[in-house]
Design a protein around this motif. Structure first.
Motif, mmCIF file in Angstrom:
data_model
loop_
_atom_site.group_PDB
_atom_site.id
_atom_site.type_symbol
_atom_site.label_atom_id
_atom_site.label_comp_id
_atom_site.label_asym_id
_atom_site.label_seq_id
_atom_site.Cartn_x
_atom_site.Cartn_y
_atom_site.Cartn_z
ATOM 1 N N ASP A 1 -41.692 -44.520 -8.723
ATOM 2 C CA ASP A 1 -41.354 -45.943 -8.777
ATOM 3 C C ASP A 1 -41.290 -46.460 -10.211
ATOM 4 O O ASP A 1 -40.667 -47.485 -10.475
ATOM 5 C CB ASP A 1 -42.377 -46.782 -7.990
ATOM 6 C CG ASP A 1 -42.244 -46.618 -6.486
ATOM 7 O OD1 ASP A 1 -41.192 -46.111 -6.035
ATOM 8 O OD2 ASP A 1 -43.203 -46.987 -5.774
ATOM 9 N N GLY A 2 -41.927 -45.736 -11.135
ATOM 10 C CA GLY A 2 -41.902 -46.130 -12.544
ATOM 11 C C GLY A 2 -40.560 -45.928 -13.211
ATOM 12 O O GLY A 2 -40.349 -46.402 -14.324
ATOM 13 N N GLY A 3 -39.667 -45.242 -12.571
ATOM 14 C CA GLY A 3 -38.327 -45.063 -13.114
ATOM 15 C C GLY A 3 -38.212 -43.870 -14.047
ATOM 16 O O GLY A 3 -39.165 -43.114 -14.248
ATOM 17 N N PRO A 4 -37.052 -43.711 -14.644
ATOM 18 C CA PRO A 4 -36.772 -42.523 -15.455
ATOM 19 C C PRO A 4 -37.600 -42.422 -16.737
ATOM 20 O O PRO A 4 -37.778 -41.331 -17.271
ATOM 21 C CB PRO A 4 -35.276 -42.642 -15.775
ATOM 22 C CG PRO A 4 -34.961 -44.086 -15.600
ATOM 23 C CD PRO A 4 -35.890 -44.598 -14.545
ATOM 24 N N THR B 1 -48.613 -42.725 -30.469
ATOM 25 C CA THR B 1 -47.833 -43.895 -30.868
ATOM 26 C C THR B 1 -46.623 -44.094 -29.966
ATOM 27 O O THR B 1 -46.281 -45.229 -29.609
ATOM 28 C CB THR B 1 -47.367 -43.737 -32.328
ATOM 29 O OG1 THR B 1 -48.516 -43.541 -33.165
ATOM 30 C CG2 THR B 1 -46.610 -44.955 -32.804
ATOM 31 N N ALA B 2 -45.974 -43.012 -29.577
ATOM 32 C CA ALA B 2 -44.721 -43.108 -28.823
ATOM 33 C C ALA B 2 -44.917 -43.497 -27.358
ATOM 34 O O ALA B 2 -44.068 -44.190 -26.789
ATOM 35 C CB ALA B 2 -43.964 -41.782 -28.893
ATOM 36 N N GLU B 3 -46.002 -43.064 -26.750
ATOM 37 C CA GLU B 3 -46.166 -43.313 -25.316
ATOM 38 C C GLU B 3 -46.219 -44.801 -24.957
ATOM 39 O O GLU B 3 -45.546 -45.217 -24.017
ATOM 40 C CB GLU B 3 -47.368 -42.551 -24.774
ATOM 41 C CG GLU B 3 -47.041 -41.071 -24.636
ATOM 42 C CD GLU B 3 -48.158 -40.237 -24.089
ATOM 43 O OE1 GLU B 3 -49.337 -40.540 -24.350
ATOM 44 O OE2 GLU B 3 -47.843 -39.252 -23.387
ATOM 45 N N PRO B 4 -46.966 -45.636 -25.673
ATOM 46 C CA PRO B 4 -46.897 -47.068 -25.342
ATOM 47 C C PRO B 4 -45.510 -47.665 -25.586
ATOM 48 O O PRO B 4 -45.072 -48.556 -24.862
ATOM 49 C CB PRO B 4 -47.937 -47.717 -26.262
ATOM 50 C CG PRO B 4 -48.869 -46.621 -26.615
ATOM 51 C CD PRO B 4 -48.039 -45.381 -26.634
ATOM 52 N N MET B 5 -44.821 -47.152 -26.612
ATOM 53 C CA MET B 5 -43.455 -47.628 -26.856
ATOM 54 C C MET B 5 -42.533 -47.253 -25.699
ATOM 55 O O MET B 5 -41.674 -48.050 -25.310
ATOM 56 C CB MET B 5 -42.914 -47.062 -28.161
ATOM 57 C CG MET B 5 -43.561 -47.629 -29.391
ATOM 58 S SD MET B 5 -42.745 -46.943 -30.826
ATOM 59 C CE MET B 5 -43.871 -47.419 -32.095
ATOM 60 N N LEU B 6 -42.700 -46.061 -25.168
ATOM 61 C CA LEU B 6 -41.920 -45.670 -23.994
ATOM 62 C C LEU B 6 -42.272 -46.550 -22.802
ATOM 63 O O LEU B 6 -41.402 -46.911 -22.011
ATOM 64 C CB LEU B 6 -42.151 -44.195 -23.660
ATOM 65 C CG LEU B 6 -41.483 -43.198 -24.595
ATOM 66 C CD1 LEU B 6 -42.006 -41.789 -24.341
ATOM 67 C CD2 LEU B 6 -39.974 -43.259 -24.447
ATOM 68 N N GLY B 7 -43.545 -46.905 -22.682
ATOM 69 C CA GLY B 7 -43.948 -47.830 -21.626
ATOM 70 C C GLY B 7 -43.258 -49.176 -21.766
ATOM 71 O O GLY B 7 -42.802 -49.770 -20.785
ATOM 72 N N THR C 1 -44.455 -48.446 -15.750
ATOM 73 C CA THR C 1 -44.208 -47.722 -17.001
ATOM 74 C C THR C 1 -45.096 -48.241 -18.130
ATOM 75 O O THR C 1 -45.544 -47.465 -18.963
ATOM 76 C CB THR C 1 -42.731 -47.805 -17.431
ATOM 77 O OG1 THR C 1 -42.337 -49.167 -17.501
ATOM 78 C CG2 THR C 1 -41.846 -47.040 -16.493
ATOM 79 N N THR C 2 -45.355 -49.539 -18.143
ATOM 80 C CA THR C 2 -46.271 -50.073 -19.159
ATOM 81 C C THR C 2 -47.649 -49.449 -18.990
ATOM 82 O O THR C 2 -48.242 -48.965 -19.960
ATOM 83 C CB THR C 2 -46.373 -51.605 -19.058
ATOM 84 O OG1 THR C 2 -45.075 -52.167 -19.222
ATOM 85 C CG2 THR C 2 -47.300 -52.164 -20.104
ATOM 86 N N ALA C 3 -48.148 -49.471 -17.775
ATOM 87 C CA ALA C 3 -49.463 -48.875 -17.511
ATOM 88 C C ALA C 3 -49.452 -47.373 -17.798
ATOM 89 O O ALA C 3 -50.395 -46.844 -18.401
ATOM 90 C CB ALA C 3 -49.875 -49.135 -16.069
ATOM 91 N N GLY C 4 -48.390 -46.689 -17.392
ATOM 92 C CA GLY C 4 -48.297 -45.244 -17.632
ATOM 93 C C GLY C 4 -48.336 -44.902 -19.103
ATOM 94 O O GLY C 4 -49.038 -43.977 -19.519
#
Length: 142
Positions: free
Chosen positions: A10-13, A69-75, A111-114
């Motif tokens: 459900d979080g999308g691509p 650093t990148a993971e929250p940006m991807l969120g 995605t934000t939480a992920g």
């Protein structure tokens, strides 16, 4: 388990790069823990080039830092795409109910939480590894 998989989907691509980066980051963390474990069992008086040994111990630290650093940006990217999906649903059918917006909003929140959770999972071991690196440096300077 099914709930976790369906929430992930459900979080999308954008959840896929978050997952891939997390797997890479966790693999590097485990590799570094084993490297430090081996180092602290060694006789440091036998190490010919202490700087080269420190460089070897710190291998992968830049990658972990970049992933953190990148993971929250991807969120946040997932948040943006989820909101875009929400507005697209309203654009296609102006008379649509608020229920039509829930998929896009869910994608945004998941995605934000992920991204945040994935970064936090790596942040604490990374800081611990930095402490081990400082101890290793002090040990080599004796």
């Amino acid at each position: 388990m099914q709930s976790l998989v369906s929430t992930f989907l459900d979080g999308g691509p954008v959840m896929w790069p978050i997952l891939i980066l997390s797997i890479i980051g966790v693999a590097i963390v485990f590799d570094r823990f084993f490297a430090f474990r081996t180092f602290f069992k060694e006789d440091t008086s036998q190490i010919a080039d202490p700087q080269a040994r420190l460089n070897a111990l710190s291998r992968g630290f830049g990658v972990i830092s970049t992933i953190i650093t990148a993971e929250p940006m991807l969120g946040i990217l997932g948040t943006v795409t989820g909101i875009i999906h929400t507005f697209s649903a309203f654009k296609l059918d102006a008379a649509s109910s608020p229920v039509a917006a829930t998929a896009g909003i869910a994608e945004a929140l998941i995605t934000t939480a992920g991204g945040l959770i994935a970064a936090l999972i790596l942040l604490f071991p990374y800081n611990f590894l930095l402490g081990l690196l400082a101890k290793a440096q002090a040990r080599l300077e004796k």
